[in-house]
Design a protein around this motif. Structure first.
Motif, PDB file in Angstrom:
ATOM      1  N   ALA A  31      -9.099  -1.918  -0.770  1.00 13.45           N
ATOM      2  CA  ALA A  31      -9.098  -3.373  -0.622  1.00 13.45           C
ATOM      3  C   ALA A  31      -8.711  -3.763   0.809  1.00 13.45           C
ATOM      4  O   ALA A  31      -9.334  -4.640   1.412  1.00 13.45           O
ATOM      5  CB  ALA A  31      -8.132  -4.007  -1.621  1.00 13.45           C
ATOM      6  N   LEU A  32      -7.704  -3.094   1.347  1.00 14.73           N
ATOM      7  CA  LEU A  32      -7.276  -3.389   2.715  1.00 14.73           C
ATOM      8  C   LEU A  32      -8.277  -2.844   3.721  1.00 14.73           C
ATOM      9  O   LEU A  32      -8.513  -3.456   4.766  1.00 14.73           O
ATOM     10  CB  LEU A  32      -5.892  -2.798   2.962  1.00 14.73           C
ATOM     11  N   PHE A  33      -8.897  -1.724   3.409  1.00 14.25           N
ATOM     12  CA  PHE A  33      -9.895  -1.143   4.302  1.00 14.25           C
ATOM     13  C   PHE A  33     -11.065  -2.089   4.529  1.00 14.25           C
ATOM     14  O   PHE A  33     -11.561  -2.225   5.656  1.00 14.25           O
ATOM     15  CB  PHE A  33     -10.388   0.191   3.740  1.00 14.25           C
ATOM     16  N   LYS A  34     -11.517  -2.748   3.472  1.00 18.34           N
ATOM     17  CA  LYS A  34     -12.649  -3.674   3.599  1.00 18.34           C
ATOM     18  C   LYS A  34     -12.325  -4.817   4.555  1.00 18.34           C
ATOM     19  O   LYS A  34     -13.179  -5.259   5.317  1.00 18.34           O
ATOM     20  CB  LYS A  34     -13.034  -4.223   2.226  1.00 18.34           C
ATOM     21  N   VAL A  35     -11.075  -5.276   4.533  1.00 18.65           N
ATOM     22  CA  VAL A  35     -10.680  -6.367   5.422  1.00 18.65           C
ATOM     23  C   VAL A  35     -10.531  -5.862   6.852  1.00 18.65           C
ATOM     24  O   VAL A  35     -10.991  -6.496   7.806  1.00 18.65           O
ATOM     25  CB  VAL A  35      -9.365  -7.023   4.937  1.00 18.65           C
ATOM     26  N   LEU A  36      -9.899  -4.710   7.028  1.00 18.92           N
ATOM     27  CA  LEU A  36      -9.649  -4.197   8.373  1.00 18.92           C
ATOM     28  C   LEU A  36     -10.926  -3.766   9.072  1.00 18.92           C
ATOM     29  O   LEU A  36     -11.010  -3.829  10.304  1.00 18.92           O
ATOM     30  CB  LEU A  36      -8.675  -3.010   8.314  1.00 18.92           C
ATOM     31  N   SER A  37     -11.911  -3.303   8.338  1.00 18.05           N
ATOM     32  CA  SER A  37     -13.153  -2.855   8.952  1.00 18.05           C
ATOM     33  C   SER A  37     -14.082  -4.010   9.315  1.00 18.05           C
ATOM     34  O   SER A  37     -15.096  -3.793   9.974  1.00 18.05           O
ATOM     35  CB  SER A  37     -13.872  -1.863   8.035  1.00 18.05           C
ATOM     36  N   GLU A  38     -13.735  -5.213   8.919  1.00 20.52           N
ATOM     37  CA  GLU A  38     -14.534  -6.389   9.263  1.00 20.52           C
ATOM     38  C   GLU A  38     -14.331  -6.717  10.751  1.00 20.52           C
ATOM     39  O   GLU A  38     -13.200  -6.852  11.205  1.00 20.52           O
ATOM     40  CB  GLU A  38     -14.100  -7.582   8.400  1.00 20.52           C
ATOM     41  N   PRO A  39     -15.417  -6.855  11.533  1.00 24.28           N
ATOM     42  CA  PRO A  39     -15.276  -7.131  12.967  1.00 24.28           C
ATOM     43  C   PRO A  39     -14.596  -8.474  13.266  1.00 24.28           C
ATOM     44  O   PRO A  39     -13.922  -8.614  14.283  1.00 24.28           O
ATOM     45  CB  PRO A  39     -16.713  -7.145  13.492  1.00 24.28           C
ATOM     46  N   SER A  68      -7.664   7.325   3.773  1.00 22.17           N
ATOM     47  CA  SER A  68      -8.365   8.606   3.728  1.00 22.17           C
ATOM     48  C   SER A  68      -8.930   8.908   5.123  1.00 22.17           C
ATOM     49  O   SER A  68      -9.043   8.010   5.955  1.00 22.17           O
ATOM     50  CB  SER A  68      -9.491   8.549   2.696  1.00 22.17           C
ATOM     51  N   PRO A  69      -9.300  10.164   5.391  1.00 23.68           N
ATOM     52  CA  PRO A  69      -9.829  10.500   6.722  1.00 23.68           C
ATOM     53  C   PRO A  69     -11.061   9.698   7.130  1.00 23.68           C
ATOM     54  O   PRO A  69     -11.187   9.297   8.288  1.00 23.68           O
ATOM     55  CB  PRO A  69     -10.161  11.988   6.602  1.00 23.68           C
ATOM     56  N   LYS A  70     -11.969   9.458   6.197  1.00 24.98           N
ATOM     57  CA  LYS A  70     -13.159   8.657   6.520  1.00 24.98           C
ATOM     58  C   LYS A  70     -12.768   7.221   6.844  1.00 24.98           C
ATOM     59  O   LYS A  70     -13.316   6.601   7.758  1.00 24.98           O
ATOM     60  CB  LYS A  70     -14.147   8.679   5.354  1.00 24.98           C
ATOM     61  N   GLN A  71     -11.826   6.687   6.074  1.00 26.27           N
ATOM     62  CA  GLN A  71     -11.373   5.325   6.325  1.00 26.27           C
ATOM     63  C   GLN A  71     -10.636   5.241   7.658  1.00 26.27           C
ATOM     64  O   GLN A  71     -10.791   4.266   8.388  1.00 26.27           O
ATOM     65  CB  GLN A  71     -10.467   4.843   5.192  1.00 26.27           C
ATOM     66  N   LYS A  72      -9.846   6.267   7.990  1.00 26.43           N
ATOM     67  CA  LYS A  72      -9.135   6.287   9.269  1.00 26.43           C
ATOM     68  C   LYS A  72     -10.110   6.166  10.431  1.00 26.43           C
ATOM     69  O   LYS A  72      -9.904   5.375  11.350  1.00 26.43           O
ATOM     70  CB  LYS A  72      -8.354   7.591   9.439  1.00 26.43           C
ATOM     71  N   LYS A  73     -11.164   6.946  10.369  1.00 25.36           N
ATOM     72  CA  LYS A  73     -12.142   6.951  11.452  1.00 25.36           C
ATOM     73  C   LYS A  73     -12.803   5.585  11.590  1.00 25.36           C
ATOM     74  O   LYS A  73     -12.945   5.059  12.701  1.00 25.36           O
ATOM     75  CB  LYS A  73     -13.190   8.030  11.191  1.00 25.36           C
ATOM     76  N   ALA A  74     -13.183   4.990  10.479  1.00 28.05           N
ATOM     77  CA  ALA A  74     -13.840   3.681  10.521  1.00 28.05           C
ATOM     78  C   ALA A  74     -12.877   2.602  11.017  1.00 28.05           C
ATOM     79  O   ALA A  74     -13.273   1.707  11.782  1.00 28.05           O
ATOM     80  CB  ALA A  74     -14.378   3.324   9.138  1.00 28.05           C
ATOM     81  N   LEU A 112       0.832  -1.197   0.000  1.00 28.82           N
ATOM     82  CA  LEU A 112       0.000   0.000   0.000  1.00 28.82           C
ATOM     83  C   LEU A 112       0.869   1.250   0.000  1.00 28.82           C
ATOM     84  O   LEU A 112       0.588   2.208  -0.716  1.00 28.82           O
ATOM     85  CB  LEU A 112      -0.918  -0.020   1.224  1.00 28.82           C
ATOM     86  N   GLY A 113       1.949   1.227   0.754  1.00 26.47           N
ATOM     87  CA  GLY A 113       2.862   2.356   0.792  1.00 26.47           C
ATOM     88  C   GLY A 113       3.589   2.581  -0.514  1.00 26.47           C
ATOM     89  O   GLY A 113       3.901   3.706  -0.889  1.00 26.47           O
ATOM     90  N   MET A 114       3.869   1.502  -1.237  1.00 27.17           N
ATOM     91  CA  MET A 114       4.563   1.624  -2.524  1.00 27.17           C
ATOM     92  C   MET A 114       3.605   1.905  -3.670  1.00 27.17           C
ATOM     93  O   MET A 114       4.028   2.151  -4.790  1.00 27.17           O
ATOM     94  CB  MET A 114       5.344   0.341  -2.818  1.00 27.17           C
ATOM     95  N   GLY A 115       2.304   1.846  -3.407  1.00 26.44           N
ATOM     96  CA  GLY A 115       1.319   2.145  -4.434  1.00 26.44           C
ATOM     97  C   GLY A 115       0.938   0.951  -5.283  1.00 26.44           C
ATOM     98  O   GLY A 115       0.302   1.102  -6.310  1.00 26.44           O
ATOM     99  N   LYS A 116       1.316  -0.239  -4.874  1.00 26.87           N
ATOM    100  CA  LYS A 116       0.983  -1.432  -5.653  1.00 26.87           C
ATOM    101  C   LYS A 116      -0.375  -2.012  -5.254  1.00 26.87           C
ATOM    102  O   LYS A 116      -0.848  -2.946  -5.881  1.00 26.87           O
ATOM    103  CB  LYS A 116       2.054  -2.506  -5.442  1.00 26.87           C
ATOM    104  N   MET A 117      -0.960  -1.453  -4.221  1.00 25.56           N
ATOM    105  CA  MET A 117      -2.224  -1.974  -3.712  1.00 25.56           C
ATOM    106  C   MET A 117      -3.138  -0.800  -3.401  1.00 25.56           C
ATOM    107  O   MET A 117      -2.675   0.269  -3.022  1.00 25.56           O
ATOM    108  CB  MET A 117      -1.950  -2.787  -2.447  1.00 25.56           C
TER     109      MET A 117
END
Length: 146
Positions: free
Chosen positions: A81-89, A114-120, A72-77
């Motif tokens: 996609a990672l947000f959907k996994v991390l936000s899963e309980p 993004s800021p919205k993703q950070k909060k979630a 994600l940091g290198m821009g390859k992802m």
């Protein structure tokens, strides 16, 4: 007064005179435009399918998260996609040591979202500790006081 022939100051400039200093010439070279390189979309090297990630053990999940954050940091992802996994309980591990390491890794890399993703994600990470007992709640309250 626009143009007077006997004016010495205007004698240097004649707007009607043909400019002899410019020669009619032929262009001998032309710019060759290089063809544009088409960027090929690289496939994600790490699977972000929810079923696959949830089937991993806690230690493997931590390694998976580190690889995802590197990509994600290198821009390859994509962050989504990672947000959907991390936000899963169900993503939060049951083991306290693994949960602590996973939580620290996620919170340290929130700048990639993004800021919205950070909060979630912060809300989801806070729910990991509260869903598995009282030990996680005490650590979550200290972050809110800062």
């Amino acid at each position: 007064m626009a143009w007077v022939n006997n004016n010495k100051r205007n004698a240097r400039f004649n707007p009607n005179r043909k400019d002899d200093r410019l020669w009619e010439a032929q262009v001998t070279s032309r710019r060759e435009h290089k063809p544009r390189k088409q960027v090929e979309k690289e496939e994600e090297l790490v699977s972000t399918e929810l079923e696959h990630v949830l089937s991993m053990e806690a230690d493997t999940r931590l390694d998976w998260l580190q690889m995802c954050l590197m990509q994600l940091g290198m821009g390859k992802m994509k962050a989504d996609a990672l947000f959907k996994v991390l936000s899963e309980p169900a993503f939060g591990p049951g083991d306290a040591a693994a949960r602590k390491a996973l939580k620290a890794e996620v919170l340290a890399n929130l700048h990639l979202f993004s800021p919205k993703q950070k909060k979630a994600i912060q809300e989801a990470v806070g729910a990991w500790g509260s869903s598995s007992g009282g030990a996680g709640e005490g650590g979550g309250g200290g972050d809110r006081d800062r």
